[in-house]
Design a protein around this motif. Structure first.
Motif, PDB file in Angstrom:
ATOM      1  N   THR A 223       0.962  -0.978   0.012  1.00 56.37           N
ATOM      2  CA  THR A 223       0.026  -0.204  -0.052  1.00 56.37           C
ATOM      3  C   THR A 223       0.944   1.267  -0.012  1.00 56.37           C
ATOM      4  N   PHE A 224       0.400   2.316  -0.466  1.00 55.49           N
ATOM      5  CA  PHE A 224       0.999   3.696  -0.345  1.00 55.49           C
ATOM      6  C   PHE A 224       1.498   3.948   1.038  1.00 55.49           C
ATOM      7  N   GLU A 225       0.778   3.514   2.213  1.00 59.15           N
ATOM      8  CA  GLU A 225       1.215   3.670   3.505  1.00 59.15           C
ATOM      9  C   GLU A 225       2.478   2.886   3.666  1.00 59.15           C
ATOM     10  N   SER A 226       2.385   1.583   3.370  1.00 59.04           N
ATOM     11  CA  SER A 226       3.282   0.597   3.593  1.00 59.04           C
ATOM     12  C   SER A 226       4.893   1.239   2.956  1.00 59.04           C
ATOM     13  N   VAL A 227       4.688   1.907   1.878  1.00 53.44           N
ATOM     14  CA  VAL A 227       5.854   2.493   1.140  1.00 53.44           C
ATOM     15  C   VAL A 227       6.436   3.537   1.906  1.00 53.44           C
ATOM     16  N   ARG A 228       5.509   4.700   2.328  1.00 52.48           N
ATOM     17  CA  ARG A 228       5.707   5.703   2.936  1.00 52.48           C
ATOM     18  C   ARG A 228       6.587   5.177   4.353  1.00 52.48           C
ATOM     19  N   ALA A 229       5.860   4.169   4.886  1.00 49.68           N
ATOM     20  CA  ALA A 229       6.702   4.172   6.344  1.00 49.68           C
ATOM     21  C   ALA A 229       7.850   3.247   6.060  1.00 49.68           C
ATOM     22  N   LEU A 230       8.045   2.406   5.076  1.00 51.92           N
ATOM     23  CA  LEU A 230       9.306   1.835   4.912  1.00 51.92           C
ATOM     24  C   LEU A 230      10.342   2.752   4.597  1.00 51.92           C
ATOM     25  N   VAL A 231      10.050   3.624   3.553  1.00 54.57           N
ATOM     26  CA  VAL A 231      11.020   4.827   3.513  1.00 54.57           C
ATOM     27  C   VAL A 231      11.489   5.735   4.499  1.00 54.57           C
ATOM     28  N   TRP A 232      10.510   5.714   5.330  1.00 52.08           N
ATOM     29  CA  TRP A 232      11.151   6.408   6.708  1.00 52.08           C
ATOM     30  C   TRP A 232      11.833   5.606   7.635  1.00 52.08           C
ATOM     31  N   LEU A 233      11.540   4.349   7.570  1.00 49.30           N
ATOM     32  CA  LEU A 233      12.448   3.068   8.146  1.00 49.30           C
ATOM     33  C   LEU A 233      13.726   3.350   7.621  1.00 49.30           C
ATOM     34  N   HIS A 234      13.913   3.302   6.523  1.00 47.79           N
ATOM     35  CA  HIS A 234      15.193   3.291   5.575  1.00 47.79           C
ATOM     36  C   HIS A 234      16.105   4.583   6.002  1.00 47.79           C
ATOM     37  N   ARG A 235      15.104   5.715   5.904  1.00 51.47           N
ATOM     38  CA  ARG A 235      15.774   6.976   6.429  1.00 51.47           C
ATOM     39  C   ARG A 235      16.382   6.815   7.739  1.00 51.47           C
ATOM     40  N   ALA A 236      15.657   6.287   8.819  1.00 53.52           N
ATOM     41  CA  ALA A 236      16.205   6.190  10.175  1.00 53.52           C
ATOM     42  C   ALA A 236      17.386   5.271  10.179  1.00 53.52           C
ATOM     43  N   ALA A 237      17.242   4.149   9.327  1.00 58.08           N
ATOM     44  CA  ALA A 237      18.613   3.226   9.781  1.00 58.08           C
ATOM     45  C   ALA A 237      19.743   4.119   8.917  1.00 58.08           C
TER      46      ALA A 237
END
Length: 89
Positions: A64-78
């Protein structure tokens, strides 16, 4: 500011407290925790908050759009929490 009583604590402290009440197992919680981990960079809480976000993301249905957005934030955090001498990628 939020709610009926005045809360004079710093915004980051209020965010940490609010994170404890997030509904677990949602993409919204993953995104919020990832952003909070970035905000806490350099503190002992950052790695713990990131792990919590990553563990939650691993259990959620993707696509979903929400999952992609959340995973991008998770990547940025990493990326933001990685030591400077560690190769990026």
């Amino acid at each position: 500011m939020f709610g009926r009583s005045q809360d004079d604590r710093p915004p980051l402290q209020r965010a940490l407290d609010a994170a404890a009440t997030l509904k677990p197992g949602t993409w919204e919680s993953v995104e919020a925790l990832a952003q909070l981990a970035v905000a806490c960079q350099g503190s002992p809480d950052a790695a713990r908050i990131y792990r919590t976000a990553a563990e939650a993301a691993a259990q959620l249905k993707a696509g979903t759009f929400e999952s992609v957005r959340a995973l991008v934030w998770l990547h940025r955090a990493a990326e933001g929490l990685r030591p400077a001498d560690t190769p990026r990628g």
